[in-house]
Write a protein that holds these residues in place. Structure first.
Motif, PDB file in Angstrom:
ATOM      1  N   MET A 285      21.783  -1.423  23.653  1.00 16.06           N
ATOM      2  CA  MET A 285      21.095  -0.815  22.529  1.00 16.06           C
ATOM      3  C   MET A 285      21.856  -1.084  21.239  1.00 16.06           C
ATOM      4  O   MET A 285      23.066  -0.859  21.155  1.00 16.06           O
ATOM      5  N   ASN A 286      21.141  -1.591  20.238  1.00 19.08           N
ATOM      6  CA  ASN A 286      21.760  -1.948  18.959  1.00 19.08           C
ATOM      7  C   ASN A 286      22.938  -2.898  19.162  1.00 19.08           C
ATOM      8  O   ASN A 286      23.932  -2.857  18.434  1.00 19.08           O
ATOM      9  N   SER A 287      22.811  -3.759  20.187  1.00 23.06           N
ATOM     10  CA  SER A 287      23.833  -4.758  20.512  1.00 23.06           C
ATOM     11  C   SER A 287      25.197  -4.131  20.776  1.00 23.06           C
ATOM     12  O   SER A 287      26.239  -4.733  20.482  1.00 23.06           O
ATOM     13  N   GLY A 288      25.192  -2.923  21.329  1.00 20.31           N
ATOM     14  CA  GLY A 288      26.445  -2.249  21.636  1.00 20.31           C
ATOM     15  C   GLY A 288      27.133  -1.645  20.429  1.00 20.31           C
ATOM     16  O   GLY A 288      28.224  -1.088  20.549  1.00 20.31           O
ATOM     17  N   GLN A 289      26.498  -1.743  19.269  1.00 19.98           N
ATOM     18  CA  GLN A 289      27.086  -1.218  18.032  1.00 19.98           C
ATOM     19  C   GLN A 289      26.702   0.252  17.869  1.00 19.98           C
ATOM     20  O   GLN A 289      26.075   0.659  16.899  1.00 19.98           O
ATOM     21  N   VAL A 290      27.106   1.020  18.852  1.00 15.83           N
ATOM     22  CA  VAL A 290      26.801   2.445  18.909  1.00 15.83           C
ATOM     23  C   VAL A 290      28.080   3.154  19.321  1.00 15.83           C
ATOM     24  O   VAL A 290      28.686   2.800  20.338  1.00 15.83           O
ATOM     25  N   CYS A 291      28.483   4.161  18.554  1.00 12.88           N
ATOM     26  CA  CYS A 291      29.747   4.831  18.861  1.00 12.88           C
ATOM     27  C   CYS A 291      29.736   5.474  20.242  1.00 12.88           C
ATOM     28  O   CYS A 291      30.767   5.580  20.894  1.00 12.88           O
ATOM     29  N   ALA A 292      28.545   5.894  20.700  1.00 13.59           N
ATOM     30  CA  ALA A 292      28.440   6.564  21.994  1.00 13.59           C
ATOM     31  C   ALA A 292      28.113   5.614  23.138  1.00 13.59           C
ATOM     32  O   ALA A 292      27.837   6.069  24.249  1.00 13.59           O
ATOM     33  N   ALA A 293      28.134   4.320  22.895  1.00 14.94           N
ATOM     34  CA  ALA A 293      27.795   3.359  23.946  1.00 14.94           C
ATOM     35  C   ALA A 293      28.683   3.561  25.171  1.00 14.94           C
ATOM     36  O   ALA A 293      29.905   3.721  25.059  1.00 14.94           O
ATOM     37  N   GLY A 294      28.068   3.549  26.351  1.00 15.29           N
ATOM     38  CA  GLY A 294      28.824   3.721  27.589  1.00 15.29           C
ATOM     39  C   GLY A 294      29.483   2.424  27.992  1.00 15.29           C
ATOM     40  O   GLY A 294      28.998   1.693  28.864  1.00 15.29           O
ATOM     41  N   SER A 295      30.622   2.114  27.386  1.00 11.22           N
ATOM     42  CA  SER A 295      31.220   0.786  27.527  1.00 11.22           C
ATOM     43  C   SER A 295      32.164   0.646  28.715  1.00 11.22           C
ATOM     44  O   SER A 295      32.594  -0.463  29.032  1.00 11.22           O
TER      45      SER A 295
END
Length: 493
Positions: A285-295
């Protein structure tokens, strides 16, 4: 996949080129300098915005100071009505807002939470409550009042300018503050358009001011201005520390949201048919440019091979393309961010992680003019690796394994961040136990984030540890922009 572009969005019909909003007027920067806002998928210039400096920030603060007394003394119910009208206009112009954000950020056009969240915040404006206090005499009345700070500032990032604008201005305005907002120079257009709609909704001039410019110029000047009484900042820990230092000099409070390295813990009994699609969506989502991304994906060793195989299939099926296409993922925001992600891909390989899917820049047509990086799945990642410790802010998922619950918790908590976490299990008791032990400001079970459009309403958002402090979007979001005054009245003779 759709390959024919729709009619281009007429940005000139939405915004006056080269102007920002100060005191209800659309004006250029004092220096008359501008910044090009670039489409990250094509490299085309979308519009130009003012290159604001400390002078423009000072103009905006003075405009906010002038507007403060009347707005502070406006009935809270009336403030709520105006914010609700703003929400109605956002809903009416939903298509234009979504397209504008998609084209300046690069993510596919999709549904937005802005109107719903703004409606929620509008409803909180007349529900700011004080307390009556017990007294030692019946002739004395004690009470507390909640009052606005005054002129407040907000600095937001480029990854979600629409929601960030609302989350960082509407609560403060609902409480009676006036606001100076500095959006990111890479994606300021949505913030400017939302401010235009706020004016059209009847929110008085000077209550919401938007100054565009570079972080080192306009951004640095905002928390340093002596007229600012509280700040909010969303961005990197390094810049957040600089903002905090500036706030400390002026002794003003600060709300910080500084990113994350969010773990997703998959327990042996997890429903993979539900978990895997959500895990993939969370990181692309949003190319992973999300602070909450489950990385960081923490997988029980007994499930490792099955989960990695299923993830690989999903990653290969991710559709990458332009904002107007029916795709899952777009480009990164700019060349600097692209280089950052590519550097981390190289670091992961050097550290010994295995690239299962992806790992390179996309260069063929139609990706050749933009900042496209393949969604990447790393396996055999160890907790101490940099790709498991540092926020990449790209479409990169690291798979780590654990043997038991204790090790899972240790790995989950083993970074400097603590923003969000997800737990995937069908065992309620384990879910409760882990939710209590994971160090994160928001923990989701069998979902990600607040559950999206079918999830909880008014979920507080913010982090533990180096992910920052303070909460936005929750039931206390408006009260957080107030300060408490105690009043003691002696009515005795």
């Amino acid at each position: 996949m759709t390959t024919t572009a729709p009619a281009p969005l007429d940005i000139s019909a939405l915004l006056a080129d080269g102007t920002h909003l100060i005191g209800g007027e659309w004006v250029p920067a004092r220096t008359k300098s501008t910044i090009d806002v670039v489409n990250p998928a094509t490299g085309a210039v979308l519009a130009r915005v003012p290159r604001g400096t400390a002078e423009d920030i000072d103009d905006a603060v003075r405009a906010a100071e002038e507007a403060l007394p009347a707005w502070r003394d406006t009935s809270p119910a009336r403030r709520g009505e105006l914010l609700y009208r703003w929400a109605e206009l956002v809903r009416e112009h939903d298509t234009a807002i979504n397209e504008l954000e998609a084209v300046e950020v690069g993510h596919p056009v999709g549904p937005s939470p802005i109107a719903a969240r703004l409606t929620y915040l509008a409803g909180k404006a007349d529900k700011i409550l004080g307390h009556t206090l017990p007294t030692r005499s019946p002739d004395v009345l004690g009470m507390t009042l909640r009052e606005p700070f005054g002129v407040v500032g907000a600095i937001i990032p480029w990854n979600a300018p629409g929601p960030m604008t609302v989350f960082n201005t509407a609560p403060a305005m609902a409480a009676g503050n006036t606001v100076v907002l500095k959006p990111a120079e890479d994606a300021p257009l949505t913030a400017l358009y939302l401010a235009r709609l706020a004016l059209e909704a009847g929110i008085p001039p000077g209550v919401l001011n938007v100054v565009t410019g570079y972080g080192a110029e306009a951004g640095a000047a905002l928390p340093s201005h002596p007229g600012i009484r509280k700040m909010s900042f969303t961005g990197s820990p390094a810049t957040g520390s600089a903002v905090m230092t500036a706030c400390a000099r002026n002794l003003i409070p600060l709300q910080l949201e500084l990113g994350g390295k969010s773990p997703q813990i998959v327990l042996p009994d997890a429903d993979l048919t539900k978990a895997v699609p959500a895990i993939v969506r969370s990181i692309v989502m949003n190319s992973g440019q999300v602070c909450a991304a489950g990385s960081r994906l923490l997988v029980a060793s007994s499930l490792h091979d099955q989960v990695v195989e299923t993830l690989a299939e999903r990653f290969r099926a991710v559709r990458v393309g332009l904002w107007h296409q029916q795709v899952d993922m777009g480009p990164l925001i700019n060349a600097r961010q692209e280089k950052r992600v590519l550097d981390y891909l190289a670091i992961g390989r050097e550290e010994g992680a295995e690239v299962v899917v992806g790992g390179t820049k996309l260069t063929e047509v139609p990706y050749d003019s933009g900042y496209f990086v393949e969604p990447t799945l790393f396996d055999r990642v160890r907790p101490e690796m940099r790709i498991a410790q540092e926020e990449i802010f790209g479409p990169v998922l690291s798979v780590l394994t654990y043997e038991d619950e204790e090790e899972a918790v240790a790995i989950a908590n083993g970074t400097r961040y603590g923003l969000t976490a997800s737990i995937w299990t069908q065992d309620v008791s384990r879910a409760v136990r882990l939710a209590r032990r994971v160090e994160a400001g928001q923990v989701a079970v069998n979902t990600v984030g607040d559950g999206g459009p079918t999830g909880s309403i008014g979920t507080p958002f913010g982090g533990y540890k180096n992910s920052g402090f303070g909460r936005s979007m929750g039931p206390d979001a408006v009260e957080d922009w107030t300060q408490v005054k105690a009043v003691i009245i002696d009515a005795g003779s």
